[in-house]
Design an enzyme around this catalytic site. Structure first.
Site, PDB file in Angstrom:
ATOM      1  N   CYS B 186       0.751  -1.417  -0.190  1.00 15.44           N
ATOM      2  CA  CYS B 186       0.109   0.121  -0.157  1.00 15.44           C
ATOM      3  C   CYS B 186       0.916   1.261   0.221  1.00 15.44           C
ATOM      4  CB  CYS B 186      -1.016  -0.160   1.183  1.00 15.44           C
ATOM      5  SG  CYS B 186      -1.822  -1.618   1.567  1.00 15.44           S
ATOM      6  N   HIS B 190       0.891   5.148  -1.343  1.00 15.38           N
ATOM      7  CA  HIS B 190       0.030   5.900  -0.412  1.00 15.38           C
ATOM      8  C   HIS B 190       1.091   6.135   0.649  1.00 15.38           C
ATOM      9  CE1 HIS B 190      -3.591   5.607  -2.237  1.00 15.38           C
ATOM     10  NE2 HIS B 190      -3.472   4.325  -2.362  1.00 15.38           N
ATOM     11  N   ARG B 235     -12.682  -1.258  -2.035  1.00 10.80           N
ATOM     12  CA  ARG B 235     -11.658  -0.320  -2.449  1.00 10.80           C
ATOM     13  C   ARG B 235     -10.466  -1.223  -2.219  1.00 10.80           C
ATOM     14  NH1 ARG B 235      -9.541   2.712  -6.245  1.00 10.80           N
ATOM     15  NH2 ARG B 235      -7.647   0.963  -5.917  1.00 10.80           N
ATOM     16  N   CYS B 239      -7.712  -2.475  -4.824  1.00  5.22           N
ATOM     17  CA  CYS B 239      -6.085  -2.161  -4.395  1.00  5.22           C
ATOM     18  C   CYS B 239      -5.415  -3.406  -4.736  1.00  5.22           C
ATOM     19  CB  CYS B 239      -5.726  -1.653  -3.290  1.00  5.22           C
ATOM     20  SG  CYS B 239      -6.218   0.100  -3.185  1.00  5.22           S
TER      21      CYS B 239
END
Lengths: 220, 278
Positions: B186, B190, B235, B239
């Site tokens: 992630c 991010h 979501r 991802c």
């Protein structure tokens, strides 16, 4: 590179040892310092039980994707901020994986390379198994100056070949980077396209040509 | 609700849908930040313009509908603030539940209530966990309804129970866990301020702040590109798809842990849901 399901115990011990070492060396970087101060360690074994719970049934051939190799495990632990010592270990290990083309030519067709750079397909559970893999370079990089839909996770590569004097040495270095980005930058965000076989040798040559060919829009 | 009357007129729905989509596409493709942001803000809170309110309506009906072997509704389900209390419940999830002795998010809790209170075989509900053309998702409808009951409120994430603190730590490890064919975690996308993938701006979710607040404060959402209302579960599923991982197990504890880590970053942020996204 093999997906070692049998080496988990060794990996767990190694990861834990490295994590301990990383915590001690982490004070210079704010994310790690914060981590060291407040986070009780979740062991690899403990994390693995959660991972197993997230993927209890996996299609044949996909099990390998759940495992981590040494570099992935270490970079995860240190939040992509390895100590100088760990960075050295990582780049040495990764550099050893780089395979240059047998014919000695690191450049292919820039037109094909542009297509590969523009495609984000392949390897997803929503893709047909025979979907041609794209490198999705534009997700992170600026390349051709007239392509405005580019990401900024990585540096701009506009003019790359020109800036490096179109030199064969630079082309060879770039090929190595495309094959394995962590051969030069430990814990780089960039995928190791050659290591995982995500892009074929020909595709890597084509992408490299997109960077280095005098006719490529990247260098116009 | 007024919307139910309109449900008899597909033409009205189609017109509303087209209007939203054309305004949305115009907004995202042509206009600069400020103007489309204003239009967008007006749209999200307008039940006549935001298609997700159709999900909210269906969710409201599902919440009250007697179902399952016990033929009772979900209205006595405890989402953390007491049986049947919906106001503010979503803003405090995921959280530890004494009756299950575990940290649960909304979807896990709903499935548990369906099984325990209604005696419902959730196989069909899980089969329809993500809506598709012609297929309604009970889960997405219920989440839209229940999240809307926290709209305008702030996220409350005290991590007061040791199991919550542990789940946060697990979520953090998962967030940074690199893997699969592209070495993504992630954090790959991010963990920086002000970066974007292609033209999509990326929130930095590694720290508390406006990025996390705006991001978590806008899920669930109507995703124009999918013509579906989507939740945070979807979501995360999406991802992981892009990370070249296999599809994650819906309602797994790992996803809840990850969600708690993200929600903690959004602490103090105000929810405005269901929203609209591209």
């Amino acid at each position: 590179m093999s997906r070692r399901s049998s080496g988990n115990m060794k990996l767990a011990a190694l990861s834990f040892a490295l994590a301990g070492g990383a915590l001690i060396c982490a004070s210079a970087v704010s994310v790690n310092a914060e981590d060291a101060a407040r986070t009780p360690a979740i062991t690899t074994a403990e994390l693995d039980t959660y991972v197993k719970g997230m993927w209890p049934h996996v299609e044949p051939g996909w099990e390998g994707r759940l495992a981590q190799d040494e570099t992935q495990a270490l970079c995860s632990r240190v939040r992509n901020n390895p100590s100088a010592e760990d960075a050295e270990k990582i780049t040495q290990r990764e550099a050893a994986t780089v395979k240059y083309p047998g014919d000695g030519n690191v450049l292919g067709d820039w037109r094909e390379g542009e297509k590969i750079a523009s495609s984000g397909k392949g390897g997803q559970f929503s893709d047909a198994p025979d979907t041609k893999h794209g490198g999705n370079c534009y997700a992170c990089h600026q390349l051709a100056p007239d392509e405005l839909a580019f990401g900024t996770i990585g540096p701009s590569l506009t003019g790359y070949g020109k800036q490096h004097g179109f030199s064969p040495e630079a082309a060879r270095t770039a090929y190595a980077k495309l094959f394995n980005a962590q051969a030069s930058v430990a814990c780089s965000n960039m995928p190791r396209f050659g290591v995982h076989g995500f892009l074929t040798e020909q595709q890597l040559k084509d992408v490299n040509a997109f960077l280095f060919d005098r006719e490529s829009p990247v260098n116009k | 609700m007024i919307i139910r009357r309109f449900l008899r007129f597909p033409a009205v729905l189609a017109l509303a849908g087209c209007t939203v989509i054309s305004v949305c596409s115009a907004g995202f493709a042509q206009e600069g930040g400020g103007e489309s942001l204003e239009k967008y803000r007006e749209m999200i809170n307008d039940p006549m313009a935001n298609p997700a309110f159709l999900n909210v309506d269906r969710g409201e009906a599902l919440w009250a509908e007697p179902r399952g072997a016990k033929n009772v509704s979900l209205e006595s389900c405890d989402l953390g603030k007491g049986p049947g209390v919906l106001d503010g419940a979503y803003a405090e999830l995921p959280r530890y539940f004494e009756d299950t002795k575990k940290v649960m998010d909304l979807e896990q809790r709903l499935l548990w209530c369906m099984e325990k209170i209604q005696g419902l075989d959730t196989k069909d509900v899980l089969k329809r966990k993500f809506g598709a053309p012609g297929v309604n998702s009970d889960m997405e409808d219920l989440v839209a309804f229940i999240a809307n009951k926290s709209s305008g409120m702030k996220y409350v994430v005290p991590l007061s129970h040791p199991e919550e603190r542990k789940a946060y730590d697990v979520g953090k490890e998962l967030f940074f866990r690199r893997g699969s064919l592209l070495d993504f975690s992630c954090a790959t996308c991010h963990s920086s301020d002000g970066t974007r993938i292609r033209l999509q701006e990326l929130p930095n979710l590694t720290k508390p702040g406006p990025d996390a607040q705006a991001s978590l404060g806008s899920w669930p959402t109507y995703r124009v590109s999918q013509s579906q209302t989507r939740t945070m579960q979807h979501r995360l599923y999406d991802c992981y798809r892009q990370m070249r991982m296999p599809p994650p197990e819906y309602g797994s504890d790992g996803l809840t842990a990850l969600m708690l880590y993200l929600t903690k970053q959004a602490e103090g942020g105000t929810l405005n849901v269901p929203s609209i996204k591209r």
